[in-house]
Design a protein around this motif. Structure first.
Motif, PDB file in Angstrom:
ATOM      1  N   GLY A 126       0.969  -0.915  -0.118  1.00 54.15           N
ATOM      2  CA  GLY A 126      -0.057  -0.236  -0.053  1.00 54.15           C
ATOM      3  C   GLY A 126       0.641   1.247   0.353  1.00 54.15           C
ATOM      4  O   GLY A 126       0.687   1.814   0.690  1.00 54.15           O
ATOM      5  N   VAL A 127       2.059   1.009  -0.343  1.00 58.25           N
ATOM      6  CA  VAL A 127       2.904   2.642  -0.040  1.00 58.25           C
ATOM      7  C   VAL A 127       2.239   3.043  -1.683  1.00 58.25           C
ATOM      8  O   VAL A 127       1.577   3.293  -2.423  1.00 58.25           O
ATOM      9  CB  VAL A 127       4.531   2.214  -0.611  1.00 58.25           C
ATOM     10  CG1 VAL A 127       4.892   1.376   0.391  1.00 58.25           C
ATOM     11  CG2 VAL A 127       4.407   1.465  -2.065  1.00 58.25           C
ATOM     12  N   ASP A 128       2.255   4.789  -0.849  1.00 60.49           N
ATOM     13  CA  ASP A 128       2.485   6.190  -2.353  1.00 60.49           C
ATOM     14  C   ASP A 128       2.422   5.895  -3.518  1.00 60.49           C
ATOM     15  O   ASP A 128       2.440   6.044  -4.842  1.00 60.49           O
ATOM     16  CB  ASP A 128       1.907   7.061  -1.190  1.00 60.49           C
ATOM     17  CG  ASP A 128       1.411   6.960  -0.297  1.00 60.49           C
ATOM     18  OD1 ASP A 128      -0.242   6.643  -0.176  1.00 60.49           O
ATOM     19  OD2 ASP A 128       1.659   6.357   1.157  1.00 60.49           O
ATOM     20  N   GLY A 129       4.239   5.442  -3.567  1.00 59.81           N
ATOM     21  CA  GLY A 129       5.077   5.079  -4.552  1.00 59.81           C
ATOM     22  C   GLY A 129       6.364   4.187  -4.624  1.00 59.81           C
ATOM     23  O   GLY A 129       6.483   4.125  -3.638  1.00 59.81           O
ATOM     24  N   LEU A 130       6.517   4.025  -6.050  1.00 62.99           N
ATOM     25  CA  LEU A 130       7.890   3.853  -6.261  1.00 62.99           C
ATOM     26  C   LEU A 130       9.505   3.989  -6.863  1.00 62.99           C
ATOM     27  O   LEU A 130       9.221   4.894  -7.712  1.00 62.99           O
ATOM     28  CB  LEU A 130       7.153   1.977  -6.696  1.00 62.99           C
ATOM     29  CG  LEU A 130       6.109   1.015  -6.466  1.00 62.99           C
ATOM     30  CD1 LEU A 130       5.612   0.284  -7.221  1.00 62.99           C
ATOM     31  CD2 LEU A 130       6.686   0.510  -4.825  1.00 62.99           C
ATOM     32  N   ILE A 131       9.387   4.067  -6.381  1.00 62.63           N
ATOM     33  CA  ILE A 131      10.872   4.694  -6.965  1.00 62.63           C
ATOM     34  C   ILE A 131      11.880   3.327  -7.508  1.00 62.63           C
ATOM     35  O   ILE A 131      11.991   2.528  -6.870  1.00 62.63           O
ATOM     36  CB  ILE A 131      11.947   5.135  -5.774  1.00 62.63           C
ATOM     37  CG1 ILE A 131      11.371   5.884  -5.179  1.00 62.63           C
ATOM     38  CG2 ILE A 131      13.739   5.320  -5.746  1.00 62.63           C
ATOM     39  CD1 ILE A 131      12.632   6.786  -3.152  1.00 62.63           C
ATOM     40  N   LEU A 132      11.856   3.506  -8.348  1.00 61.75           N
ATOM     41  CA  LEU A 132      12.577   2.307  -9.569  1.00 61.75           C
ATOM     42  C   LEU A 132      13.601   2.599  -9.597  1.00 61.75           C
ATOM     43  O   LEU A 132      14.614   3.609 -10.903  1.00 61.75           O
ATOM     44  CB  LEU A 132      11.789   2.433 -10.850  1.00 61.75           C
ATOM     45  CG  LEU A 132      10.342   2.200 -10.821  1.00 61.75           C
ATOM     46  CD1 LEU A 132       9.659   1.592 -12.149  1.00 61.75           C
ATOM     47  CD2 LEU A 132       9.958   1.002 -10.320  1.00 61.75           C
ATOM     48  N   VAL A 133      14.775   1.920  -9.123  1.00 67.68           N
ATOM     49  CA  VAL A 133      16.442   1.889  -8.851  1.00 67.68           C
ATOM     50  C   VAL A 133      16.359   1.503 -10.201  1.00 67.68           C
ATOM     51  O   VAL A 133      17.047   0.111 -10.522  1.00 67.68           O
ATOM     52  CB  VAL A 133      16.995   1.920  -7.962  1.00 67.68           C
ATOM     53  CG1 VAL A 133      18.442   2.291  -7.322  1.00 67.68           C
ATOM     54  CG2 VAL A 133      15.727   2.418  -6.524  1.00 67.68           C
ATOM     55  N   SER A 134      17.425   2.387 -11.270  1.00 69.99           N
ATOM     56  CA  SER A 134      17.343   1.222 -12.462  1.00 69.99           C
ATOM     57  C   SER A 134      19.139   0.842 -12.712  1.00 69.99           C
ATOM     58  O   SER A 134      19.913   2.042 -11.552  1.00 69.99           O
ATOM     59  CB  SER A 134      17.166   1.729 -14.048  1.00 69.99           C
ATOM     60  OG  SER A 134      15.772   2.229 -13.505  1.00 69.99           O
ATOM     61  N   ALA A 135      19.345   0.791 -13.652  1.00 69.19           N
ATOM     62  CA  ALA A 135      21.245   0.303 -14.010  1.00 69.19           C
ATOM     63  C   ALA A 135      21.670   1.960 -13.615  1.00 69.19           C
ATOM     64  O   ALA A 135      21.298   3.299 -14.431  1.00 69.19           O
ATOM     65  CB  ALA A 135      21.254   0.018 -14.650  1.00 69.19           C
ATOM     66  N   GLY A 136      22.798   2.098 -12.724  1.00 72.76           N
ATOM     67  CA  GLY A 136      23.165   3.251 -13.451  1.00 72.76           C
ATOM     68  C   GLY A 136      22.931   4.432 -11.910  1.00 72.76           C
ATOM     69  O   GLY A 136      24.220   5.112 -12.059  1.00 72.76           O
ATOM     70  N   ALA A 137      22.225   3.886 -11.232  1.00 70.11           N
ATOM     71  CA  ALA A 137      22.491   4.588 -10.121  1.00 70.11           C
ATOM     72  C   ALA A 137      23.329   4.348  -9.215  1.00 70.11           C
ATOM     73  O   ALA A 137      23.942   3.363  -9.204  1.00 70.11           O
ATOM     74  CB  ALA A 137      20.595   4.527  -9.095  1.00 70.11           C
ATOM     75  N   GLY A 138      23.831   5.511  -8.314  1.00 70.07           N
ATOM     76  CA  GLY A 138      24.767   5.354  -6.873  1.00 70.07           C
ATOM     77  C   GLY A 138      24.385   4.270  -5.722  1.00 70.07           C
ATOM     78  O   GLY A 138      23.039   4.302  -5.649  1.00 70.07           O
ATOM     79  N   GLY A 139      25.287   3.927  -5.383  1.00 69.97           N
ATOM     80  CA  GLY A 139      25.359   3.068  -3.830  1.00 69.97           C
ATOM     81  C   GLY A 139      24.485   2.199  -4.398  1.00 69.97           C
ATOM     82  O   GLY A 139      25.119   1.645  -5.468  1.00 69.97           O
ATOM     83  N   HIS A 140      23.327   1.238  -4.006  1.00 68.98           N
ATOM     84  CA  HIS A 140      22.486   0.186  -4.724  1.00 68.98           C
ATOM     85  C   HIS A 140      21.799   0.155  -6.074  1.00 68.98           C
ATOM     86  O   HIS A 140      20.954   0.296  -6.066  1.00 68.98           O
ATOM     87  CB  HIS A 140      21.983  -0.876  -3.388  1.00 68.98           C
ATOM     88  CG  HIS A 140      22.695  -1.138  -2.214  1.00 68.98           C
ATOM     89  ND1 HIS A 140      22.923  -1.390  -0.614  1.00 68.98           N
ATOM     90  CD2 HIS A 140      24.209  -1.667  -2.365  1.00 68.98           C
ATOM     91  CE1 HIS A 140      23.658  -2.033   0.196  1.00 68.98           C
ATOM     92  NE2 HIS A 140      24.969  -2.223  -1.651  1.00 68.98           N
ATOM     93  N   GLY A 141      22.711   0.387  -7.464  1.00 69.58           N
ATOM     94  CA  GLY A 141      22.100   0.379  -8.130  1.00 69.58           C
ATOM     95  C   GLY A 141      21.110  -1.001  -8.789  1.00 69.58           C
ATOM     96  O   GLY A 141      22.013  -1.854  -8.907  1.00 69.58           O
ATOM     97  N   GLY A 142      20.191  -1.090  -9.500  1.00 72.95           N
ATOM     98  CA  GLY A 142      19.812  -1.649 -10.136  1.00 72.95           C
ATOM     99  C   GLY A 142      20.448  -2.224 -10.885  1.00 72.95           C
ATOM    100  O   GLY A 142      21.332  -1.846 -11.789  1.00 72.95           O
ATOM    101  N   THR A 143      19.717  -3.448 -11.945  1.00 64.71           N
ATOM    102  CA  THR A 143      20.238  -3.802 -13.382  1.00 64.71           C
ATOM    103  C   THR A 143      19.139  -3.260 -14.765  1.00 64.71           C
ATOM    104  O   THR A 143      19.731  -3.497 -15.311  1.00 64.71           O
ATOM    105  CB  THR A 143      20.656  -4.966 -13.267  1.00 64.71           C
ATOM    106  OG1 THR A 143      20.044  -5.893 -12.808  1.00 64.71           O
ATOM    107  CG2 THR A 143      21.859  -5.387 -12.100  1.00 64.71           C
ATOM    108  N   LEU A 144      18.130  -2.767 -14.334  1.00 59.14           N
ATOM    109  CA  LEU A 144      17.701  -3.256 -15.409  1.00 59.14           C
ATOM    110  C   LEU A 144      17.078  -1.923 -16.028  1.00 59.14           C
ATOM    111  O   LEU A 144      17.258  -0.750 -15.546  1.00 59.14           O
ATOM    112  CB  LEU A 144      15.539  -2.926 -14.604  1.00 59.14           C
ATOM    113  CG  LEU A 144      15.535  -4.343 -13.995  1.00 59.14           C
ATOM    114  CD1 LEU A 144      13.719  -4.414 -13.998  1.00 59.14           C
ATOM    115  CD2 LEU A 144      15.551  -5.631 -15.239  1.00 59.14           C
ATOM    116  N   ASN A 145      16.703  -1.837 -16.989  1.00 62.32           N
ATOM    117  CA  ASN A 145      16.989  -0.658 -18.544  1.00 62.32           C
ATOM    118  C   ASN A 145      15.295   0.550 -17.904  1.00 62.32           C
ATOM    119  O   ASN A 145      14.665  -0.575 -17.438  1.00 62.32           O
ATOM    120  CB  ASN A 145      16.879  -1.593 -19.466  1.00 62.32           C
ATOM    121  CG  ASN A 145      16.162  -0.233 -21.040  1.00 62.32           C
ATOM    122  OD1 ASN A 145      15.479   0.639 -20.569  1.00 62.32           O
ATOM    123  ND2 ASN A 145      18.270   0.180 -21.598  1.00 62.32           N
ATOM    124  N   PRO A 146      15.853   1.272 -17.552  1.00 60.14           N
ATOM    125  CA  PRO A 146      14.705   2.887 -17.442  1.00 60.14           C
ATOM    126  C   PRO A 146      12.956   1.985 -18.178  1.00 60.14           C
ATOM    127  O   PRO A 146      12.583   1.843 -17.692  1.00 60.14           O
ATOM    128  CB  PRO A 146      15.613   3.653 -17.211  1.00 60.14           C
ATOM    129  CG  PRO A 146      16.411   3.939 -18.147  1.00 60.14           C
ATOM    130  CD  PRO A 146      16.868   2.320 -18.221  1.00 60.14           C
TER     131      PRO A 146
END
Length: 304
Positions: A126-146
């Protein structure tokens, strides 16, 4: 004051109340990790300062939901209940307790996620928003294409979408909006801000580094993160001989010593070439954003 759809990401050991206040006054949304202020009494002072200086402008704090990692879990949750930040950004763990508290006073909860599986789990809480951490982000970056990440999440989620990963300019922000994001999430761009508490050597390293100086590794915490290769070399660590860590140790999210000397930045580091004040950065982003939107509208007019 131009409003720009940007959230200044909460950066461990870097974000300060001054950054949050200047972001709010400059038309963006600032944030800081609650654990940046130690002890709890100092964190209360930070929240009081920000709240008193940002009347109607939104601002945010970052809360670590993982109880084993966050020894201040209960104390920080009480601070949230007391000072009522308009937005709480959650990381790790189930955000249920936070949602209950924040929704009670009318605030919003955004959760950061690095893959579709975690996005679905967060959406179900039930969160109000999702922060999609895509490839290239600082810190714990993901691997998905935005592009792909946003498209996949919009198949099952209709809440606020915040896009993270490699976003540096106002034109990038305009592109993120075109892709379907409500906000752009930017951290690296603000590392060298005058109001940032990053060490001067860290700021200079960001200015001098390029995308080729970013290493995506799980050697330090067992979870992949983007770090600055020059910071490894500074500590006598050979990036070519790093080995994957078998266990997951998230102490760097709460322990100052664990991440104080290994510095992080995103792939957008190439575009950060000087120190600026928060206001100068935000004014530049606003001009670039307006220019990017105008360019898109002009292109549409030509096609029509």
């Amino acid at each position: 004051m131009s409003k720009i759809p940007v959230i200044v990401a909460p950066m461990f050991l870097v974000s300060t109340p001054e950054m949050v206040i200047e972001a709010g006054k400059g038309g963006a949304i600032g944030s800081f990790p609650l654990l940046n202020a130690r002890p709890v009494s100092k964190c209360a002072e930070w929240m009081e300062e920000v709240k008193s200086k940002l009347d109607d402008e939104p601002w945010a704090v970052n809360f670590i939901c993982h109880k084993k990692s966050n020894k201040r879990y209960d104390d920080d949750l009480q601070l949230i209940e007391q000072y009522e930040p308009p937005i709480v950004i959650t990381s790790l763990g189930h955000p249920g307790d936070v949602i209950e508290v924040v929704h009670r006073y009318g605030g919003l909860v955004y959760s950061d996620v690095a893959n579709v599986k975690h996005a679905k789990k967060a959406a179900q809480t039930g969160v109000d928003g999702l922060i999609l951490v895509s490839a290239g982000a600082g810190g714990h970056g993901g691997t998905l294409n935005p592009f792909s990440f946003i498209h996949a999440v919009k198949q099952f989620y209709d809440g606020t979408i915040i896009l993270s990963g490699g976003i540096t300019t106002g034109a990038d922000v305009a592109a993120a909006k075109l892709m379907g994001a409500d906000y752009a999430y930017m951290g690296t761009r603000f590392l060298t801000a005058e109001e940032s508490s990053a060490q001067e050597e860290y700021k200079q390293m960001v200015i001098e580094s390029t995308i080729e100086d970013i290493l995506y590794t799980d050697s330090f915490s067992g979870v992949h993160a983007n770090v600055l290769i020059p910071s490894l070399i500074k500590e006598g660590i050979n990036p070519k001989t790093l080995k994957p860590r078998k266990d997951v140790d998230l102490s760097h999210l709460t322990d100052v010593k664990a991440w104080r000397d290994i510095w992080s930045a995103g792939q957008s580091v190439t575009a950060v070439d000087r120190k600026q004040s928060m206001r100068e950065i935000l004014d530049q982003l606003a001009r670039e954003y307006e220019g990017g939107v105008s360019s898109l509208l002009s292109s549409q007019t030509v096609r029509d």
